[in-house]
Design an enzyme around this catalytic site. Structure first.
Site, PDB file in Angstrom:
ATOM      1  N   GLY A  72      52.416  11.803 -65.813  1.00 26.76           N
ATOM      2  CA  GLY A  72      52.964  12.828 -64.921  1.00 26.76           C
ATOM      3  C   GLY A  72      52.046  13.078 -63.745  1.00 26.76           C
ATOM      4  N   SER A  73      52.119  14.292 -63.223  1.00 27.50           N
ATOM      5  CA  SER A  73      51.395  14.601 -61.987  1.00 27.50           C
ATOM      6  C   SER A  73      49.906  14.873 -62.252  1.00 27.50           C
ATOM      7  CB  SER A  73      52.028  15.836 -61.341  1.00 27.50           C
ATOM      8  OG  SER A  73      51.950  16.921 -62.243  1.00 27.50           O
ATOM      9  N   ASN A  84      60.718  10.296 -63.877  1.00 29.59           N
ATOM     10  CA  ASN A  84      61.112   9.270 -62.892  1.00 29.59           C
ATOM     11  C   ASN A  84      61.496   7.928 -63.523  1.00 29.59           C
ATOM     12  OD1 ASN A  84      58.366   8.897 -63.481  1.00 29.59           O
ATOM     13  ND2 ASN A  84      57.990   7.892 -61.527  1.00 29.59           N
ATOM     14  N   CYS A 132      55.690   5.999 -59.253  1.00 28.00           N
ATOM     15  CA  CYS A 132      54.268   6.327 -59.109  1.00 28.00           C
ATOM     16  C   CYS A 132      53.480   5.236 -58.397  1.00 28.00           C
ATOM     17  CB  CYS A 132      53.668   6.609 -60.476  1.00 28.00           C
ATOM     18  SG  CYS A 132      53.942   5.265 -61.638  1.00 28.00           S
ATOM     19  N   GLU A 187      48.185   9.094 -67.321  1.00 29.03           N
ATOM     20  CA  GLU A 187      48.798   8.170 -66.360  1.00 29.03           C
ATOM     21  C   GLU A 187      49.334   9.039 -65.226  1.00 29.03           C
ATOM     22  OE1 GLU A 187      49.106   4.797 -66.387  1.00 29.03           O
ATOM     23  OE2 GLU A 187      48.063   4.484 -68.280  1.00 29.03           O
ATOM     24  N   GLU A 190      50.948  13.032 -52.449  1.00 28.52           N
ATOM     25  CA  GLU A 190      51.862  11.934 -52.803  1.00 28.52           C
ATOM     26  C   GLU A 190      53.283  12.307 -52.349  1.00 28.52           C
ATOM     27  OE1 GLU A 190      52.190  11.776 -57.052  1.00 28.52           O
ATOM     28  OE2 GLU A 190      53.050   9.778 -57.061  1.00 28.52           O
TER      29      GLU A 190
END
Ligand code: NAD
Length: 451
Positions: free
Chosen positions: A180-181, A107, A236, A202, A326
């Site tokens: 990432g996720s 992203n 995010c 993160e 999310e």
């Protein structure tokens, strides 16, 4: 790299080598700035302005700040000695972890690969960077920049998808930095645990944004629209859902609509300032989310270039798809609240978020919200911008992440702090040595005196 006397320099021990590498990197990223901006556009039509503000300019600032401070950060730090060790001089030595793996998401594919890389290099590590496969153009330019700047025994870029990431994770590392996720974060944490490798994770989460009846409606709407629809909502730290006081909800929704139109025009699909969804899989996921919801603004979709309009949803059910995970797209649920108990009952349904935002002119209320909820970071009366202050730690808590970075904290992230006491030999106080007989009371007196 050779020093002025022709000797080979070593990135592990030579601060000057690291500084030279970062200066080379600075030169290289400046040289390729237009290519980076183009790659980001080719990957998901990221507007050039957003590419500069959130990716290239950010990296330039971080690089300049690191180059300016590297000597100060890397030198051994003298700390006050403990009187128990008298006479001694005590230091914290800054040691690179060793071999570092950085895995980046799509992203902010340039910034989130380069920002940890800068710090890992500054701290003296050998680094492998794996960019996201979902932004192939940016991945290629990240690889090109790394290849042009670094010796491959120092920093390497390994491009590829999940399989490559898995192969990398199967190796032994001294530090893993993953962005990432949450789901993949757990996979990374498990792989790291095999070798007790320290990690920074993160991750993401569902970020609440609270607007109480005292908020400045117009300004709050403007700042929320910017923070939510930047990068087409694929941020995010974007507000995930709004919690608006019942007393102002109708007026607030009108303001949101006005601000979306002011930013992206009557038809945001034609706006050059609005990005696209990264791929068909995410586009379908988002399109499904709005299908049966009460769309009060936007809602248009176009699969040919993965467009989803900035969309407002009124009062989705808490067990709906949109309120489950999310969102990570340009869809904004607007929920209302009557009192603080309503806030608790909604926010506490979810894991600790990466960000939380509160818009209010009532300082006591804003302070209470900040204190009552646990979250990575956030703002009072704004969204997203806390990210840009390199003096603030950036990272999650609980499921939204482990560790934090930016500025000096990034250097510290990739550094083992080695404690060393250098004892002098001119005096050796005998009390600590056996035999201990008759010494315990003297010891207690000394400890009392020292405390
Ligand atoms: P992702 O977790 O799917 O992928 C991130 C990286 O992990 C990619 O390089 C990918 O190749 C790799 N990967 C994917 N599946 C893997 C697997 N099974 N095993 C090993 N590696 C694997 O995340 P994404 O879709 O690229 O990014 C979106 C997510 O990242 C969102 O949840 C968002 O909140 C989060 N995010 C967090 C931050 C932050 O700073 N906290 C920043 C950006 C994005």
């Amino acid at each position: 790299m050779l020093n002025q006397s022709g000797q080979v320099m070593n990135f592990k021990t030579d601060i000057n080598y690291r500084k030279q590498s970062l200066l080379k990197l600075l030169n290289c990223v400046q040289l390729h700035e237009q290519e980076i901006i183009k790659a980001l556009y080719d990957d998901f039509k990221k507007p050039a302005f957003e590419a500069v503000i959130s990716e290239t300019a950010y990296i330039l600032t971080e690089l300049n700040h690191t180059i300016k401070n590297i000597n100060k950060w890397a030198k051994p730090q003298l700390v006050l000695p403990s009187l128990l060790n008298f006479p001694s001089t005590d230091y914290i030595y800054k040691e690179p972890y060793g071999k570092v793996l950085i895995i980046a998401p799509w992203n902010y594919p340039y910034q989130l690969a380069l920002c940890p890389l800068i710090a890992a290099v500054a701290a003296g590590n050998e680094v492998v960077v794996k960019p996201s496969e979902l932004t192939p153009n940016t991945s290629k330019i990240v690889a090109k920049i790394i290849n042009e700047t670094f010796d491959e025994n120092h920093v390497k870029c390994v491009e590829g998808g999940i399989e490559i990431a898995q192969q990398l994770l199967a190796q032994r590392w001294d530090y893993i930095f993953f962005t990432g996720s949450v789901a993949v974060g757990k996979i990374v944490a498990k792989a790291a645990a095999e070798n007790l490798t320290p990690v920074t994770l993160e991750l993401g989460g569902k970020n609440p944004c609270i607007i109480d009846e005292t908020a400045n409606i117009k300004l709050a709407a403007k700042r929320i629209v910017w923070g939510k629809f930047l990068n087409a909502g694929q941020t995010c730290i974007a507000p995930d859902y709004l919690l608006v006081s019942n007393k102002i909800k109708a007026a607030f929704i009108e303001s949101l609509k006005k601000e979306i139109t002011a930013a992206y025009g009557e038809n945001p699909e034609k706006s050059t300032d609005f990005a696209r969804i990264i791929n068909g899989k995410n586009w379908k996921r988002l399109a499904l989310m709005i299908k049966d919801e009460n769309v009060i603004f936007g809602g248009q979709i176009n699969e040919t270039d993965f467009y989803i309009a900035p969309t407002l949803i009124n009062e989705p059910a808490l067990d709906s798809m949109i309120m489950k995970d999310e969102i990570f797209g340009p869809i904004l649920p607007v929920l209302s609240f009557e009192n603080e108990a309503d806030l608790v009952s909604i926010i506490s349904r979810y894991e600790k978020p990466l960000s939380l935002y509160v818009f209010s002119n009532n300082s006591a209320f804003a302070k209470k919200i900040i204190q009552n909820y646990s979250f990575g970071g956030g703002c009072i009366n704004d969204t997203v911008v806390y990210f840009s202050n390199k003096r603030l730690p950036f990272g999650g808590v609980g499921h939204s992440g482990i560790g934090a970075y930016h500025g000096k904290l990034s250097f510290d992230t990739f550094t083992h702090r080695k404690a060393v006491v250098k004892k002098a030999n001119w005096l050796d106080i005998p009390i600590r040595y056996a035999p201990y007989k008759g010494k315990i009371n003297i010891l207690k007196k000394i400890l009392k005196w020292l405390s």
